[in-house]
Write a protein that holds these residues in place. Structure first.
Motif, PDB file in Angstrom:
ATOM      1  N   THR A  27       0.844  -1.194   0.000  1.00 58.74           N
ATOM      2  CA  THR A  27       0.000   0.000   0.000  1.00 58.74           C
ATOM      3  C   THR A  27       0.885   1.252   0.000  1.00 58.74           C
ATOM      4  N   ARG A  30       4.040   2.589  -5.748  1.00 57.75           N
ATOM      5  CA  ARG A  30       3.602   2.762  -7.125  1.00 57.75           C
ATOM      6  C   ARG A  30       4.505   1.915  -8.021  1.00 57.75           C
ATOM      7  N   ALA A  49      -0.762  -5.749  -7.532  1.00 54.77           N
ATOM      8  CA  ALA A  49      -2.034  -5.115  -7.199  1.00 54.77           C
ATOM      9  C   ALA A  49      -2.688  -5.793  -6.000  1.00 54.77           C
ATOM     10  N   GLU A  54      -0.262   0.567  -6.297  1.00 53.87           N
ATOM     11  CA  GLU A  54      -0.852   1.237  -7.454  1.00 53.87           C
ATOM     12  C   GLU A  54      -0.048   0.782  -8.667  1.00 53.87           C
ATOM     13  N   THR A  56       0.623   0.535 -12.850  1.00 53.05           N
ATOM     14  CA  THR A  56       0.400   1.023 -14.212  1.00 53.05           C
ATOM     15  C   THR A  56       0.841  -0.042 -15.202  1.00 53.05           C
ATOM     16  N   ARG A  73      -8.462  -5.486 -11.570  1.00 56.00           N
ATOM     17  CA  ARG A  73      -9.240  -4.759 -10.559  1.00 56.00           C
ATOM     18  C   ARG A  73     -10.345  -5.640  -9.980  1.00 56.00           C
ATOM     19  N   ASN A  78      -8.534  -4.031  -6.090  1.00 59.23           N
ATOM     20  CA  ASN A  78      -7.686  -2.839  -6.091  1.00 59.23           C
ATOM     21  C   ASN A  78      -8.071  -1.982  -7.295  1.00 59.23           C
ATOM     22  N   ASP A  79      -8.625  -0.808  -7.031  1.00 52.89           N
ATOM     23  CA  ASP A  79      -9.062   0.070  -8.118  1.00 52.89           C
ATOM     24  C   ASP A  79      -7.927   0.896  -8.704  1.00 52.89           C
ATOM     25  N   SER A  80      -6.751   0.838  -8.092  1.00 53.10           N
ATOM     26  CA  SER A  80      -5.625   1.653  -8.545  1.00 53.10           C
ATOM     27  C   SER A  80      -4.776   0.902  -9.564  1.00 53.10           C
ATOM     28  N   VAL A  81      -5.431   0.456 -10.617  1.00 55.38           N
ATOM     29  CA  VAL A  81      -4.746  -0.219 -11.727  1.00 55.38           C
ATOM     30  C   VAL A  81      -5.081   0.559 -12.988  1.00 55.38           C
ATOM     31  N   ARG A  82      -4.067   1.155 -13.604  1.00 56.93           N
ATOM     32  CA  ARG A  82      -4.331   1.990 -14.767  1.00 56.93           C
ATOM     33  C   ARG A  82      -3.502   1.530 -15.954  1.00 56.93           C
TER      34      ARG A  82
END
Length: 321
Positions: A27, A30, A49, A54, A56, A73, A78-82
């Motif tokens: 947590t 990045r 994740a 986070e 990318t 996700r 975990n919504d912090s996957v872009r």
């Protein structure tokens, strides 16, 4: 090497990425994983994740990347996957990715790659495998150096291969302009470059708190092998026979699942068991020993040569300039 004795961990060739990262809390960290839309890249991103990072996904095909990100996700919560576009063979794409990055970067997994592709050159005249597997990642990582240094303990992980045993970096003919093109020797050279990059990055960036390591994920059946038909595999086996010796039988090859193949990447990216370790080459979740004649494991001396590592760094800078 940062360690005087060969480092082992509580994991081995059978361990999965999920097992390696179990109980680890990332947590606030990045991470960037290149080539994260297929193969072990997906499992590497998924494991990071799952641990709360986070993540990318740096990919060429963003449509596939977005589908992969949605799946990760959904699976991890975990919504912090872009997703961000990245074409390692295009210096402008690499610059755009690094220019867009804001803030610290704690984990960079240089995972993307191609293997044994037909003879192809980039618009700059670079041999495609060297351009993709090494030069693109070199450009990306050096461009992100400031973000990595700002993370205070960043980790750079480069996915190499036991294929590196087949060839050093041939500085006199990097792009096969003088010698006949051999897809496996081109691949081998690029994979040696991955290890040499880790060696030199570890030396140069130690004061920045950045560790850099390379790894062999193991034999995994993914789309990395899309260029390997019967003729290419026969050529590969001939290279292996030369490596182990014509009078020796080839060692039996074993294959891993994709989840097992991602384990060593995830170990180096997030496990506390390798905290502070740098400049190494790992296989089966442990630091590899020197390559022994008659085997297909271990690390070749040419891949750990500090003079070659420094020469590769300067050569890469000149090419990219």
């Amino acid at each position: 090497m940062a360690t005087t004795a060969r480092l082992t961990t509580s994991f081995d060739a059978r361990s999965t990425a999920a097992e390696v990262i179990a109980g680890v809390d990332l947590t606030g960290r990045r991470a960037v994983v290149t080539g994260a839309a297929s193969g072990i890249g997906v499992e590497t991103a998924r494991a990071l994740a799952r641990a709360g990072a986070e993540v990318t996904l740096a990919v060429r095909n963003t449509d596939t990347g977005h589908r992969t990100a949605y799946d990760i996700r959904t699976a991890t919560g975990n919504d912090s996957v872009r997703v961000a576009p990245l074409d390692l063979t295009d210096p402008a794409s690499v610059r755009a990715f690094s220019d867009d990055w804001q803030g610290p970067l704690h984990i960079l997994v240089n995972n993307a790659g191609i293997m044994a592709s037909p003879r192809t050159r980039t618009p700059q005249g670079w041999e495609l495998q060297f351009a993709t597997n090494h030069l693109g990642h070199f450009a990306l990582t050096t461009a992100l150096h400031g973000a990595l240094a700002a993370a205070d303990g960043a980790r750079v992980v480069s996915v190499s291969s036991s294929g590196h045993l087949l060839s050093p970096v041939v500085f006199d003919d990097l792009h096969f302009t003088e010698r006949p093109y051999d897809p496996w020797l081109a691949y081998a050279q690029s994979k040696t470059a991955n290890v040499l990059f880790a060696v030199e990055a570890a030396r140069r960036w130690a004061d920045d708190g950045i560790t850099a390591n390379a790894l062999m994920p193991g034999g995994i059946q993914t789309n990395l092998g899309r260029y390997t038909g019967d003729a290419e595999m026969a050529q590969f086996m001939a290279h292996l026979q030369t490596l182990v010796g014509e009078d020796r039988p080839l060692p039996e090859m074993s294959f891993k699942s994709v989840e097992q193949g991602a384990a060593t990447s995830v170990l180096l990216a997030g496990s506390p068991e390798v905290e502070g370790v740098t400049g190494g080459y790992f296989e089966d979740c442990a630091e590899a020993g020197p390559h022994q004649p008659g085997t297909l494991t271990g690390v070749a001396a040419h891949a750990l040569d500090p003079e070659a590592a420094e020469q590769l760094w300067h050569t890469s800078e000149r090419l990219l300039a």
